[in-house]
Scaffold this active site. Structure first.
Site, short mmCIF file in Angstrom:
data_model
loop_
_atom_site.label_atom_id
_atom_site.label_comp_id
_atom_site.label_asym_id
_atom_site.label_seq_id
_atom_site.Cartn_x
_atom_site.Cartn_y
_atom_site.Cartn_z
CB ILE A 146 5.08 16.78 -28.76
CG1 ILE A 146 6.25 16.96 -29.70
CG2 ILE A 146 4.23 15.63 -29.27
CD1 ILE A 146 5.88 17.04 -31.16
CE1 TYR A 147 -1.30 20.52 -28.93
CE2 TYR A 147 -0.77 18.40 -29.89
CZ TYR A 147 -1.33 19.65 -30.00
OH TYR A 147 -1.94 20.02 -31.16
CG HIS A 148 4.10 15.35 -24.66
ND1 HIS A 148 4.81 14.42 -25.40
CD2 HIS A 148 2.80 15.24 -25.06
CE1 HIS A 148 3.98 13.79 -26.22
NE2 HIS A 148 2.75 14.28 -26.03
CG MET A 149 4.11 22.26 -22.12
SD MET A 149 2.83 21.71 -23.28
CE MET A 149 3.22 22.73 -24.71
#
Length: 623
Positions: free
Chosen positions: A542-545
């Protein structure tokens, strides 16, 4: 397959005249806009006071705030170019991945996740553009949970509690929802970042909110006093368009004489004096030419969770054995690239309905839709890629209090709502999975709920593939290496299924698409083992690295930067982006990245003001 070939197959090009109209309108607006696009620096000074590497969600903020010191020259280096006309349209977000504004990263093959994708490799979109991933994301405005930040402070990072960071969230914000902006304790107006609800909503959103109420959850502002609950998505949008951090923080200040922005500038290395351990200069390539410029005061790395550790390691800061194996001279032996975390989710949970409310392609890309967006800034193209609502809920594994462990993104579209060609290209999904599972229901009216694990215990790594700055980093998230993560996400999936059975959704004829997911045929349907198999196959990032340059005190052997975000053991070098998070926050990370940029900027300005005042005091004493 080149993107141009894929786009050429889309029916959207049948409506090309609408795009021409939009382009003419947009060009005229940009020409007369006082916040028009930035200029690209093509000649360089020998030295700047500050060099900021990366113009993403944190770096754009840092460049803005440091140039408030009119006597400081700031160079902002960005590997990508400027935003495009298309990236400004929220509704086409899923078409931006794997284009030239995306680093187009993939993980190494995974053994316990992403099994439905080719070579078992997960897609990791990362923005390679002014504004960074704020140009590629789904624009959800979420801050995380109060206890996330209190835990950061408890782990040895003074100044990072919720009461300390809240003023920085408020500082950036220009909230244009009157009923939310009225809550001055938690929200701000007049900041650079515009926040508003999407101008387009379907009746499915009301059903989502009501379904949450039926299950005992409140309809609340989850960015205020209480996070647990359901809400209409707040978005980083402005008049129906995307409000990236480049649009918010760079365009308004583009004429400051002490700001220098260089696009398409790939940094190769930070130059560090081996005897003094002082970061002195930055080496980068632009237009086939190598430049090396000095930093008189500081170098700030804001290249993101993948590229920040990559650059530090290329510069000799990282795990000793790893750097030695690549022939990189060691400047500091630090756990750079460790502690990698991400919010992993189940991406394939689909529910059909018997009402014409879903975001299907025929409605999305019609001429009327395009004209509606061009002229009024509304319609399906103003939606957040179909994302209409968000919610935070607690499973049986959650700790006491208001600290939910599952987030939902409610989407009035599903993988089968999109063009199959685009979908398979963007996700790298195996052909047999698409053909057997999604293709039979393509363009059916549906909605999707994406249960997302908020506080993973699994940890991955970023490593260099070689000492070549052009080599793609080795990304290994190790999703579900800790089985407790899977247990929590299974519970979140079961709560999602229960939500679909509420009266609010049943009035729309909601039915779970219960075809057995390819690869899970051996499991008894709807058992924990089946859900676990489904999750391991359709694992969605979900792009949350976060976390790869962890913040912590000098006594923390796992830390890379101190609470002032200075790299341990190296002078004149800080990291300012989501990579510094000790633990990922319980929500979307774009807005926390902006907060980190705001807070770090104040730290930097305060330090250099102290140094200036000390120097004045010394001069007075000498007189």
């Amino acid at each position: 397959m080149p993107l141009s070939q894929i786009v050429g197959n889309l029916s959207v090009w049948a409506s090309f005249p609408a795009f021409v109209l939009y382009y003419l309108f947009y060009s005229s607006f940009e020409f007369n806009n006082p916040e028009g696009r930035v200029s690209d620096t093509t000649t360089f000074l020998n030295a700047y006071d500050f060099i900021v590497i990366g113009a993403g969600s944190s770096g754009s903020v840092v460049a803005n705030r440091l140039t408030e010191m009119s006597d400081s020259k700031v160079l902002l280096l960005e590997a990508g170019g400027d935003e495009t006309i298309i990236s400004d349209i929220p509704g086409v977000v899923h078409h931006l991945q794997r284009t030239n504004i995306d680093w187009s990263y993939k993980t190494v093959p995974q053994t316990g996740s992403c099994l439905a994708f080719k070579d078992n490799r997960c897609i990791w979109p990362r923005g390679k553009v002014l504004g960074g991933t704020s140009v590629l994301n789904y624009m959800v405005y979420a801050r995380g949970n109060k206890q996330d930040y209190d835990q950061w402070e408890a782990d040895g990072n003074p100044g990072w509690s919720y009461k300390d960071v809240l003023p920085y969230f408020i500082k950036s914000e220009d909230n244009r929802n009157p009923y939310i902006a009225a809550n001055k304790e938690y929200h701000g107006t007049g900041g650079y970042l515009t926040v508003e609800e999407p101008t387009y909503k379907t009746p499915l959103l009301a059903a989502f909110i009501q379904a949450g109420v039926e299950m005992g959850y409140e309809n609340v502002d989850c960015n205020a006093a209480q996070q647990t609950g359901f809400m209409v998505a707040q978005a980083t949008g402005r008049r129906g368009t995307r409000c990236s951090t480049a649009k918010a923080f760079l365009r308004p200040i583009r004429k400051r004489p002490n700001l220098y922005i260089s696009m398409r500038s790939l940094v190769h290395k930070i130059i560090i004096d081996s005897s003094t351990k002082q970061a002195t200069a930055v080496r980068f390539e632009k237009g086939g030419q190598i430049y090396e410029v000095r930093a008189n005061k500081e170098i700030i790395v804001s290249a993101g969770t993948v590229n920040s550790p990559q650059l530090l390691m290329l510069s000799g800061i990282g795990p000793k054995d790893h750097l030695n194996s690549l022939g990189i001279p060691l400047m500091a032996d630090l756990p750079v690239g460790d502690n990698l975390q991400d919010h992993i989710a189940l991406g394939g949970m689909v529910f059909t309905i018997n009402k014409p409310f879903g975001v299907v392609e025929a409605r999305y890309y019609s001429l009327s839709s395009l004209l509606n967006y061009t002229m009024h800034g509304t319609g399906p193209l103003a939606s957040l890629g179909g994302t209409e609502g968000v919610a935070w809920v607690k499973t049986k594994y959650a700790p006491p209090g208001d600290w939910p462990d599952i987030q939902y993104h409610f989407v009035s579209a599903t993988p089968a709502s999109e063009s199959g060609l685009f979908f398979r290209y963007n996700t790298n999904m195996k052909d047999n999975v698409w053909d057997n599972y999604y293709k039979p229901i393509i363009n059916t009216d549906m909605w999707q709920l994406i249960p997302t694990l908020l506080r993973p215990k699994s940890r991955g790594t970023i490593r260099l593939a070689s000492n070549d700055p052009y080599a793609v980093p080795v990304i290994d998230p190790k999703y579900f290496s800790n089985n407790e993560d899977l247990d929590v996400l299974i519970e979140g999936t079961k709560i999602a299924l229960a939500l679909s059975k509420t009266e609010a959704f049943q009035l729309l004829g909601t039915k779970f698409y219960d075809k057995i997911f390819p690869g899970c045929e051996s499991h008894t349907p709807w058992t924990d083992a089946y859900w676990g198999c489904f999750i391991r196959h359709y694992s969605s990032a979900i792009y949350h690295m976060t976390g790869t340059c962890k913040m912590g005190p000098s006594t923390d052997a796992t830390a890379v930067v101190d609470p002032q975000l200075r790299v341990h053991g190296i002078k004149g070098l800080r990291v300012v982006d989501c990579s510094i998070m000790p633990n990922v926050v319980s929500g979307n990370t774009n807005v926390p990245a902006i907060m980190i940029g705001e807070k770090a900027s104040d730290m930097i300005k305060a330090e250099w003001l102290r140094r200036k005042m000390n120097a004045i005091d010394v001069d007075r004493e000498e007189m």
